[in-house]
Design a protein around this motif. Structure first.
Motif, short mmCIF file in Angstrom:
data_model
loop_
_atom_site.label_atom_id
_atom_site.label_comp_id
_atom_site.label_asym_id
_atom_site.label_seq_id
_atom_site.Cartn_x
_atom_site.Cartn_y
_atom_site.Cartn_z
N PRO A 122 0.79 -1.24 0.00
CA PRO A 122 0.00 0.00 0.00
C PRO A 122 0.82 1.29 0.00
O PRO A 122 0.28 2.35 -0.28
N PHE A 123 2.12 1.22 0.31
CA PHE A 123 2.91 2.46 0.40
C PHE A 123 3.87 2.65 -0.76
O PHE A 123 4.77 3.49 -0.70
N LEU A 124 3.66 1.87 -1.82
CA LEU A 124 4.62 1.90 -2.93
C LEU A 124 4.94 3.31 -3.40
O LEU A 124 6.11 3.68 -3.47
N HIS A 125 3.93 4.09 -3.70
CA HIS A 125 4.20 5.43 -4.21
C HIS A 125 3.80 6.52 -3.20
O HIS A 125 3.56 7.66 -3.55
N LYS A 126 3.73 6.12 -1.93
CA LYS A 126 3.45 7.09 -0.87
C LYS A 126 4.79 7.58 -0.29
O LYS A 126 5.82 6.93 -0.44
N SER A 127 4.72 8.74 0.39
CA SER A 127 5.96 9.29 0.95
C SER A 127 6.34 8.53 2.23
O SER A 127 5.52 7.83 2.83
N VAL A 128 7.59 8.71 2.62
CA VAL A 128 8.06 8.13 3.88
C VAL A 128 7.21 8.66 5.03
O VAL A 128 6.87 7.92 5.96
N GLU A 129 6.84 9.94 4.95
CA GLU A 129 5.99 10.55 5.99
C GLU A 129 4.66 9.81 6.12
O GLU A 129 4.23 9.48 7.22
N ASP A 130 4.02 9.54 4.95
CA ASP A 130 2.75 8.80 4.97
C ASP A 130 2.93 7.45 5.64
O ASP A 130 2.08 6.99 6.41
N MET A 131 4.04 6.82 5.30
CA MET A 131 4.29 5.49 5.83
C MET A 131 4.51 5.56 7.34
O MET A 131 4.01 4.73 8.10
N LYS A 132 5.24 6.60 7.77
CA LYS A 132 5.51 6.78 9.21
C LYS A 132 4.21 6.94 9.99
O LYS A 132 4.08 6.46 11.10
N ASN A 133 3.27 7.67 9.39
CA ASN A 133 2.02 7.97 10.10
C ASN A 133 0.91 6.96 9.82
O ASN A 133 -0.25 7.21 10.13
N SER A 134 1.28 5.83 9.22
CA SER A 134 0.25 4.86 8.83
C SER A 134 -0.57 4.36 10.01
O SER A 134 -0.03 4.03 11.07
N THR A 135 -1.86 4.27 9.80
CA THR A 135 -2.71 3.59 10.78
C THR A 135 -2.67 2.10 10.48
O THR A 135 -2.20 1.69 9.41
N VAL A 136 -3.19 1.31 11.40
CA VAL A 136 -3.25 -0.14 11.19
C VAL A 136 -4.12 -0.42 9.94
O VAL A 136 -3.75 -1.24 9.10
N GLU A 137 -5.22 0.31 9.82
CA GLU A 137 -6.13 0.09 8.67
C GLU A 137 -5.41 0.36 7.35
O GLU A 137 -5.56 -0.39 6.39
N GLN A 138 -4.63 1.44 7.30
CA GLN A 138 -3.91 1.76 6.05
C GLN A 138 -2.90 0.67 5.71
O GLN A 138 -2.75 0.27 4.56
N ALA A 139 -2.20 0.17 6.72
CA ALA A 139 -1.21 -0.88 6.47
C ALA A 139 -1.88 -2.19 6.04
O ALA A 139 -1.29 -2.98 5.31
N LEU A 140 -3.12 -2.37 6.48
CA LEU A 140 -3.81 -3.63 6.13
C LEU A 140 -4.54 -3.55 4.80
O LEU A 140 -5.08 -4.55 4.32
N ALA A 141 -4.55 -2.34 4.19
CA ALA A 141 -5.30 -2.17 2.93
C ALA A 141 -4.41 -2.53 1.75
O ALA A 141 -3.95 -1.68 0.98
N HIS A 142 -4.13 -3.82 1.58
CA HIS A 142 -3.24 -4.25 0.50
C HIS A 142 -3.96 -4.12 -0.85
O HIS A 142 -5.10 -4.55 -0.98
N PRO A 143 -3.28 -3.50 -1.85
CA PRO A 143 -3.96 -3.26 -3.11
C PRO A 143 -4.27 -4.52 -3.92
O PRO A 143 -5.16 -4.50 -4.77
N ARG A 144 -3.56 -5.60 -3.73
CA ARG A 144 -3.72 -6.78 -4.61
C ARG A 144 -4.19 -8.04 -3.91
O ARG A 144 -4.89 -8.84 -4.49
N TRP A 145 -3.68 -8.29 -2.72
CA TRP A 145 -3.90 -9.60 -2.10
C TRP A 145 -4.69 -9.45 -0.80
O TRP A 145 -4.45 -8.54 -0.03
#
Ligand code: NDP
Ligand code: MG
Length: 373
Positions: free
Chosen positions: A163-186
């Protein structure tokens, strides 16, 4: 003749999809045993439908309609032709070794088994003449591409990038659990989904590939491929590249692994269309953003207990993240810290592996308490 199969972890993401495959191939399989962790309701539903002789769950009192056998007893039961190891985490290791010792073939989803003890498991399988067919889609792809491993120059493992492929390091740092679990393919279990967000999953897969195909780390390459259509590839010494393609569905590798070396239509519902897919993109991984990948290569190259340390510290940190106690980057920082502190044991035996695993988990939790305080 029906192939007799048991599924360790039948209530999980891989386990449930394996039962969907088997449902389509009812005349090819007989289920000997199914096992769950805590989801006994689903296990009992599966028992009613598939009628295994044996079953296991954390609370054995709740099992209805099947005799209780532990994972280890199931793997000692020579009624089985093949065992699908689809539990998550370190509990996959000991039953896998038991099955190999009993000459039972393995369809292996549980990557922790090879990350923790590939140096023990692979030679043992060879000695016992046991087939280990990978379920993990990348390794399953490579397994399908290889004709003669001696002529292969490099393995090329594809990564969706998460989910963070083209997101910034900042976005990744502030990721919620939901965002990390929102896998685009699998759509997978939670632990592996978080690993896919940090790319630790790809790192674990590099180690898995090293053991499965006996390939040095400097000849295993990772390439980001967001569409997840090319599941991995190999490059032969003469420059010819063979890749395996398919729609992103775990049904296909699961079916391949449990029916190998045969193939059936089974779960396939539609034909693959290049023109519908239209384009395939590839790019280099961002090594600065996805430090986990580097850590995994380092651990793999160090060998011995280094990969036990990598796996245990990562898994504990992922659990803390899923509990909302730490941030996404704390996972990788914790792994890096634990790796730097770890005194590598060169050729650990199974008991030593579990001792080291335990010790690393305790230390990781201690470290993370300080981080989150
Ligand atoms: P899930 O979390 O969805 O499922 C895990 C399974 O293991 C469940 O059946 C669970 O039971 C069982 N389990 C967990 N803990 C225990 C325990 N202590 N004792 C007995 N059983 C237990 O995981 P996935 O299916 O996603 O992944 C399984 C394995 O396959 C992992 O190693 C993963 O890395 C690998 N894999 C998964 C892929 C995927 O697409 N999901 C792709 C490639 C590899 P319950 O739910 O009843 O508690
Ligand atoms: Mg994979």
């Amino acid at each position: 003749m029906k192939r007799k199969i048991s599924i360790l972890g039948s209530t999980g993401s891989i386990g449930r999809q394996a039962l969907e495959v088997i449902e389509k191939l009812q005349d090819k399989f007989k289920i000997i045993a199914l096992t769950a962790g805590s989801n006994t309701d689903l296990l009992n539903e599966q028992i009613r439908k598939f009628k295994p002789k044996y079953a296991y769950a954390n609370d054995t009192n709740l099992i209805e309609g099947a005799k209780v056998q532990t994972l280890d007893e199931i793997c000692s039961n020579k009624e089985n032709d093949i065992i699908l190891v689809a539990v998550s985490g370190k509990i996959g290791l000991k039953p896998t070794i038991t099955a190999i010792n009993n000459g039972i073939d393995i369809a292996l989803a549980n990557k922790e088994t090879l990350v923790m003890a590939g140096d023990i498991v692979m030679p043992l399988a060879k000695e016992k003449g046991v087939k280990i067919v990978p379920v993990d889609s990348e390794h399953c792809a490579i397994h399908q591409c290889i004709k003669d491993i001696a002529q292969v120059d490099r393995l090329i493992i594809t990564a969706s990038g998460g989910p963070f492929l083209h997101k910034s390091v900042e976005d990744m740092k502030n990721s919620t659990v939901e965002q990390a679990l929102a896998h685009p393919r699998w759509n997978m279990g939670k632990k592996i989904t978080v690993d896919s967000a940090t790319l630790m999953n790809k790192g674990l897969e590099v180690i898995e590939a090293h053991h499965l195909f006996n390939m040095p780390y400097d000849r295993i390459k990772v390439v980001v491929h967001p569409q997840s259509i090319v599941h991995s590839a190999i490059e032969y010494v003469d420059g010819s590249v063979i890749a395996q393609l398919g729609l992103p569905s775990m049904h296909i590798p699961i079916q391949y692994a449990i029916t190998y070396p045969e193939r059936f239509q089974g779960i396939k519902s539609k034909s693959f269309s290049f023109s519908e897919i239209a384009r395939l993109d590839f790019e280099e991984p961002d090594w600065d953003k996805f430090k986990a990948l580097n850590l995994a290569y380092e651990a793999g190259k160090l060998g011995g207990s280094a990969t036990v340390c990598l796996n245990a510290s990562n898994e504990e940190a992922v659990f803390e993240f899923l509990d909302g106690k730490i941030k996404l980057f704390d996972i990788i920082n914790a792994v890096e810290y634990m790796m730097a502190k770890h005194n590598i044991v060169k050729n650990p035996n199974i008991d030593e592996i579990f001792d080291i695993d335990n010790e690393i988990r305790i230390k990781t939790r201690e470290r993370l308490k300080l981080v989150s305080a």
